[in-house]
Write an enzyme that holds these catalytic residues in place. Structure first.
Site, PDB file in Angstrom:
ATOM      1  CE  LYS A 197      26.975 -57.105 -28.722  1.00  0.00           C
ATOM      2  NZ  LYS A 197      25.547 -57.237 -28.747  1.00  0.00           N
TER       3      LYS A 197
HETATM    4  C1  LIG Z   1      24.096 -56.715 -28.292  1.00  0.00           C
HETATM    5  C2  LIG Z   1      23.332 -57.276 -27.161  1.00  0.00           C
HETATM    6  C3  LIG Z   1      22.063 -57.830 -27.336  1.00  0.00           C
HETATM    7  C4  LIG Z   1      21.283 -57.692 -28.593  1.00  0.00           C
HETATM    8  O1  LIG Z   1      21.869 -58.281 -29.671  1.00  0.00           O
HETATM    9  P1  LIG Z   1      21.194 -58.059 -31.117  1.00  0.00           P
HETATM   10  O2  LIG Z   1      21.832 -59.087 -31.970  1.00  0.00           O
HETATM   11  O3  LIG Z   1      21.538 -56.654 -31.519  1.00  0.00           O
HETATM   12  O4  LIG Z   1      19.746 -58.248 -30.968  1.00  0.00           O
HETATM   13  C5  LIG Z   1      21.467 -58.475 -26.271  1.00  0.00           C
HETATM   14  N1  LIG Z   1      22.071 -58.547 -25.072  1.00  0.00           N
HETATM   15  C6  LIG Z   1      23.281 -57.989 -24.848  1.00  0.00           C
HETATM   16  C7  LIG Z   1      23.905 -58.136 -23.512  1.00  0.00           C
HETATM   17  C8  LIG Z   1      23.944 -57.317 -25.885  1.00  0.00           C
HETATM   18  O5  LIG Z   1      25.116 -56.734 -25.658  1.00  0.00           O
END
Ligand SMILES: *Cc1c(COP(=O)(O)O)cnc(C)c1O
Length: 398
Positions: A197
């Site tokens: 991210k």
């Molecule tokens: C990465 C992601 C998540 C989950 O995030 P985590 O921190 O791994 O729980 C949820 N929604 C979307 C759209 C994502 O891309």
């Protein structure tokens, strides 16, 4: 007749090493912060986690923030805090990672999937309106690829029907919608700090919302204990606590917060690099008729988490899978965001979905390719991606 010069990519030699899709952007500063934390008296939730919450909410302009071990945890805690459970419905999008729908299942509610808008691939407010029933308790939009969903009509619907709005902002740090920061719009917003991210703590998440809702969310996120448990072992703390409900174990560690604090300081510079790369990709790809470049509506600023190219399949002899294979042959990593939720066996079988039930999501899914987009991407690497994509489009043009 004058010869037009061959485009620059034609002279580029092919890469000899694989360009990975999304490596984390970790600098020496994050490494030092982790080591410092490990040498300190606090390694799990403590002063650095508190500071990360304060600095993050200050950056976003949110009234309160709760650091957690994932975005998934944030969404789950938000639903639980709103008291959503069996018999309730939550309206969400199929164009997302499975976590957005899984958490609705976790609280025993029903995810109601409604189709997306063709330009942004975010939830279509018109279709949200059509799916509101007396059982609907919340709307859970996802700011796909970093582009905010159309929040004004969503907030209006929520107000009119007394629904909670819980935003999945895993992709949208930082982003704005009509001048307002994502994280300050709905009742709750959940951010992700997963390795890929825009800001990472390896694993981690942040929930923002109103202070009173957040107080309850904080209790639910840590065993249902009714006081800041991390203070228990400090001089100002006390041994006494009460469990007021069976909560979860979703807290962030100070090791993660140490990484997050450094990343937050680097975020503006990292975002500037993302925007440069997006501009280069857009300039190169908008000239190719086999390709559709991503939309950024005039009333938003996208966080540019993903660069999602769409293939005009009627202009190509190959499909998306073959396109990805061709990228791989040219040593370019890519991905697909996302396999729509209703195609996954669990959701397909439980709710009896056919692919065409959500026609926009299904049709667009088949022509999506996400290209490498991260702040560590160098100019030469951007040119390699442009060369590979351009070459494939020319070779397989219909
Ligand atoms: C990465 C992601 C998540 C989950 O995030 P985590 O921190 O791994 O729980 C949820 N929604 C979307 C759209 C994502 O891309």
């Amino acid at each position: 007749m004058a010869l037009t010069p061959a485009p620059a990519w034609k002279e580029r030699p092919r890469r000899t090493t694989f360009l990975s899709f999304s490596p984390p952007a970790i600098s020496e500063a994050e490494i030092e912060a982790v080591v410092d934390t490990l040498r300190s008296d606090w390694i799990t939730t403590g002063p650095k986690t508190k500071r990360f919450e304060t600095e993050f909410s200050g950056y976003i302009g949110a009234k309160a923030a709760l650091a957690l071990n994932s975005c998934t945890a944030g969404l789950h805690v938000a639903l639980a805090t709103c008291g959503i459970g069996p018999g309730d419905e939550v309206i969400t999008t199929p164009m997302t990672f499975c976590a957005s729908a899984n958490v609705i299942e976790h609280v025993g509610a029903r995810p109601v999937l409604v189709d997306v808008e063709p330009d942004t691939l975010t939830i279509d407010p018109q279709r949200v309106a059509e799916h509101i029933t007396p059982r609907t308790k919340a709307i859970l939009p996802v700011h796909y690829a970093g582009h905010p969903a159309d929040m004004r009509p969503i907030m209006e619907l929520a107000h009119e029907h007394k629904l909670y709005v819980i935003e999945d902002a895993a992709h949208s740090l930082p982003a704005t919608y009509e001048g307002q920061n994502v994280g300050t719009i709905g009742d709750f917003t959940a951010f992700s700090f997963y390795a890929t991210k825009n800001l990472t703590t390896a694993e981690g998440g942040m929930l923002t919302g109103s202070p009173d809702m957040m107080d309850r969310a904080r209790v639910i996120s840590l065993h249902g204990m009714n006081r800041d448990a991390w203070k228990r072992y400090t001089a100002e703390g006390s041994w006494y606590y009460e469990v007021v409900e069976p909560g979860f174990k979703y807290n962030m560690t100070d090791i993660q917060a140490a990484i997050g604090l450094v990343q937050l300081g680097r975020l503006e510079a990292m975002q500037a690099r993302r925007r440069e790369i997006v501009a280069q990709y857009n300039a190169a790809f908008s000239a190719i008729d086999a390709l559709q470049t991503p939309t950024e509506r005039p009333n938003v600023e996208s966080a540019h988490h993903l660069y999602v190219l769409r293939l005009n399949l009627d202009r190509l002899k190959i499909n998306r899978s073959a396109f990805i294979e061709q990228l791989k042959e040219r040593q370019i990593g890519s991905s697909v965001h996302f396999i729509p939720v209703h195609l996954h066996p669990y959701y397909r079988d439980k709710y009896g979905f056919k692919p065409e039930d959500l026609p926009v999501a299904y049709a667009e899914y088949q022509r999506l390719v996400s290209l490498p987009l991260h702040p560590g991407l160098e100019d030469e690497e951007v040119l390699d991606v442009i060369a590979a994509v351009s070459e494939i489009c020319e070779e397989y043009r219909l």
